[in-house]
Design a protein around this motif. Structure first.
Motif, PDB file in Angstrom:
ATOM      1  N   PHE A 140      -0.816   6.432  -6.511  1.00  0.00           N
ATOM      2  CA  PHE A 140      -1.711   5.376  -6.039  1.00  0.00           C
ATOM      3  C   PHE A 140      -1.259   4.112  -6.741  1.00  0.00           C
ATOM      4  CE2 PHE A 140      -5.296   2.530  -6.423  1.00  0.00           C
ATOM      5  CZ  PHE A 140      -5.674   2.425  -5.095  1.00  0.00           C
ATOM      6  N   HIS A 141      -0.942   3.085  -5.963  1.00  0.00           N
ATOM      7  CA  HIS A 141      -0.472   1.824  -6.545  1.00  0.00           C
ATOM      8  C   HIS A 141      -1.318   0.674  -6.040  1.00  0.00           C
ATOM      9  CE1 HIS A 141       3.184   3.631  -8.127  1.00  0.00           C
ATOM     10  NE2 HIS A 141       3.441   4.140  -6.933  1.00  0.00           N
ATOM     11  N   LEU A 142      -1.556  -0.258  -6.912  1.00  0.00           N
ATOM     12  CA  LEU A 142      -2.173  -1.520  -6.529  1.00  0.00           C
ATOM     13  C   LEU A 142      -1.177  -2.601  -6.919  1.00  0.00           C
ATOM     14  CD1 LEU A 142      -4.595  -3.081  -5.439  1.00  0.00           C
ATOM     15  CD2 LEU A 142      -5.449  -3.205  -7.788  1.00  0.00           C
ATOM     16  N   PRO A 151      -0.021   3.804   5.405  1.00  0.00           N
ATOM     17  CA  PRO A 151       0.301   2.391   5.245  1.00  0.00           C
ATOM     18  C   PRO A 151      -0.661   1.702   4.276  1.00  0.00           C
ATOM     19  CG  PRO A 151       0.444   3.025   7.537  1.00  0.00           C
ATOM     20  CD  PRO A 151      -0.164   4.184   6.808  1.00  0.00           C
ATOM     21  N   ALA A 152      -0.140   0.794   3.497  1.00  0.00           N
ATOM     22  CA  ALA A 152      -0.948   0.085   2.503  1.00  0.00           C
ATOM     23  C   ALA A 152      -2.017  -0.762   3.179  1.00  0.00           C
ATOM     24  CB  ALA A 152      -0.045  -0.793   1.646  1.00  0.00           C
ATOM     25  N   GLN A 153      -3.041  -1.045   2.411  1.00  0.00           N
ATOM     26  CA  GLN A 153      -4.121  -1.901   2.884  1.00  0.00           C
ATOM     27  C   GLN A 153      -4.204  -3.132   1.998  1.00  0.00           C
ATOM     28  OE1 GLN A 153      -6.420  -1.347   5.602  1.00  0.00           O
ATOM     29  NE2 GLN A 153      -4.712  -0.005   6.070  1.00  0.00           N
ATOM     30  N   LYS A 193      -3.872 -10.117   8.244  1.00  0.00           N
ATOM     31  CA  LYS A 193      -3.574  -8.840   8.891  1.00  0.00           C
ATOM     32  C   LYS A 193      -4.160  -7.714   8.048  1.00  0.00           C
ATOM     33  CE  LYS A 193       0.783  -9.966  11.158  1.00  0.00           C
ATOM     34  NZ  LYS A 193       2.160  -9.533  11.298  1.00  0.00           N
ATOM     35  N   ASP A 194      -5.470  -7.643   7.943  1.00  0.00           N
ATOM     36  CA  ASP A 194      -6.099  -6.636   7.096  1.00  0.00           C
ATOM     37  C   ASP A 194      -5.717  -5.216   7.467  1.00  0.00           C
ATOM     38  OD1 ASP A 194      -7.373  -8.293   5.337  1.00  0.00           O
ATOM     39  OD2 ASP A 194      -9.231  -8.395   6.490  1.00  0.00           O
ATOM     40  N   ASP A 195      -5.444  -4.938   8.741  1.00  0.00           N
ATOM     41  CA  ASP A 195      -5.142  -3.582   9.167  1.00  0.00           C
ATOM     42  C   ASP A 195      -3.661  -3.245   9.134  1.00  0.00           C
ATOM     43  OD1 ASP A 195      -7.806  -3.097   9.639  1.00  0.00           O
ATOM     44  OD2 ASP A 195      -7.702  -3.782  11.711  1.00  0.00           O
ATOM     45  N   ASP A 196      -2.806  -4.207   8.886  1.00  0.00           N
ATOM     46  CA  ASP A 196      -1.369  -3.977   8.943  1.00  0.00           C
ATOM     47  C   ASP A 196      -0.749  -4.017   7.553  1.00  0.00           C
ATOM     48  OD1 ASP A 196      -1.560  -3.945  11.670  1.00  0.00           O
ATOM     49  OD2 ASP A 196      -0.954  -6.029  11.925  1.00  0.00           O
ATOM     50  N   ASP A 197       0.240  -3.153   7.339  1.00  0.00           N
ATOM     51  CA  ASP A 197       1.039  -3.217   6.123  1.00  0.00           C
ATOM     52  C   ASP A 197       2.250  -4.091   6.436  1.00  0.00           C
ATOM     53  OD1 ASP A 197       2.291  -2.936   3.737  1.00  0.00           O
ATOM     54  OD2 ASP A 197       2.672  -0.795   3.901  1.00  0.00           O
ATOM     55  N   ALA A 198       2.035  -5.390   6.467  1.00  0.00           N
ATOM     56  CA  ALA A 198       3.093  -6.331   6.833  1.00  0.00           C
ATOM     57  C   ALA A 198       4.092  -6.542   5.706  1.00  0.00           C
ATOM     58  CB  ALA A 198       2.472  -7.669   7.235  1.00  0.00           C
ATOM     59  N   ALA A 199       3.847  -5.942   4.549  1.00  0.00           N
ATOM     60  CA  ALA A 199       4.714  -6.159   3.401  1.00  0.00           C
ATOM     61  C   ALA A 199       5.830  -5.127   3.287  1.00  0.00           C
ATOM     62  CB  ALA A 199       3.872  -6.143   2.119  1.00  0.00           C
ATOM     63  N   SER A 217      -2.956  -8.971  -3.049  1.00  0.00           N
ATOM     64  CA  SER A 217      -2.839  -7.611  -3.558  1.00  0.00           C
ATOM     65  C   SER A 217      -2.965  -6.607  -2.420  1.00  0.00           C
ATOM     66  CB  SER A 217      -3.880  -7.330  -4.642  1.00  0.00           C
ATOM     67  OG  SER A 217      -5.165  -7.610  -4.189  1.00  0.00           O
ATOM     68  N   ARG A 218      -2.366  -5.432  -2.639  1.00  0.00           N
ATOM     69  CA  ARG A 218      -2.395  -4.370  -1.627  1.00  0.00           C
ATOM     70  C   ARG A 218      -2.467  -3.030  -2.328  1.00  0.00           C
ATOM     71  NH1 ARG A 218       2.960  -2.179  -1.019  1.00  0.00           N
ATOM     72  NH2 ARG A 218       2.966  -1.690   1.187  1.00  0.00           N
ATOM     73  N   ALA A 219      -3.201  -2.094  -1.732  1.00  0.00           N
ATOM     74  CA  ALA A 219      -3.350  -0.754  -2.284  1.00  0.00           C
ATOM     75  C   ALA A 219      -2.517   0.198  -1.437  1.00  0.00           C
ATOM     76  CB  ALA A 219      -4.815  -0.337  -2.262  1.00  0.00           C
ATOM     77  N   TRP A 220      -1.862   1.154  -2.112  1.00  0.00           N
ATOM     78  CA  TRP A 220      -0.973   2.083  -1.429  1.00  0.00           C
ATOM     79  C   TRP A 220      -1.190   3.483  -1.991  1.00  0.00           C
ATOM     80  CZ3 TRP A 220       2.882   5.359  -3.064  1.00  0.00           C
ATOM     81  CH2 TRP A 220       3.762   5.842  -2.085  1.00  0.00           C
ATOM     82  N   TYR A 221      -1.201   4.505  -1.105  1.00  0.00           N
ATOM     83  CA  TYR A 221      -1.334   5.894  -1.521  1.00  0.00           C
ATOM     84  C   TYR A 221      -0.259   6.736  -0.841  1.00  0.00           C
ATOM     85  CZ  TYR A 221      -2.862  10.666  -1.913  1.00  0.00           C
ATOM     86  OH  TYR A 221      -2.880  12.004  -2.163  1.00  0.00           O
TER      87      TYR A 221
END
Length: 161
Positions: free
Chosen positions: A43-45, A75-77, A85-91, A147-151
């Motif tokens: 889990f990364h932030l 996909p990250a949030q 783009k709250d729903d997209d992992d554009a990064a 910031s983005r959260a990823w699992y």
């Protein structure tokens, strides 16, 4: 998945060995390798320093491959209310033919990405014209998404291989 064919010939069995452990145990299917593998949950932030929060896109994590056999992830949030783009992992970017390209993920998806363990540890039969390639990827965050959260879960090569 690649599996071994059922054959009584010992020559065929040798051809279908995908991996061996240090004790001489042969893995003849991806199923057997995955059943013996271990996994590492992540889990990364990711956050950009406030000094970099503008409209420019910067590379947060340089292009790399992951070490496991494969990685399964969602996909990250974005954790920023100001993200467009709250729903997209554009990064998230993947390298295709030497060029980094932004990845697009379907909604409610789980992504499977090959790691360097798959590329370097799995020995395919030379008669099969197939090789695994680890996915080169990077993270580039723009200033709108601070910031983005990823699992995800990395599936590792069996420990004694």
């Amino acid at each position: 998945l690649i599996t071994s064919s059922s054959s009584s010939s010992s020559d065929d069995a040798v051809k279908n060995v995908l991996m061996e452990d240090i004790y001489g145990t042969s893995f003849t299917s991806m199923n057997s390798i995955i059943a013996s593998s271990t996994s590492l949950e992540h889990f990364h932030l990711y956050s950009k320093p406030s000094s970099q929060q503008d409209t420019t896109t910067t590379t947060t994590i340089a292009t790399h491959t992951d070490a496991g056999l494969f990685l399964s992830f969602v996909p990250a949030q974005s954790c920023s209310s100001s993200s467009q783009k709250d729903d997209d992992d554009a990064a998230f970017y993947v390298e295709i033919d030497g060029v980094l390209q932004q990845a697009t993920f379907p909604k409610n998806s789980v992504i499977i990405m090959l790691g360097s363990g798959m590329q370097h540890w799995i020995h395919l039969n030379k008669e099969i014209d197939l090789s695994f390639k680890a996915t080169k990827h990077a993270v580039k965050m723009n200033g709108l998404s601070a910031s983005r959260a990823w699992y995800g879960m990395m599936h590792l090569v069996p420990p004694d291989a």
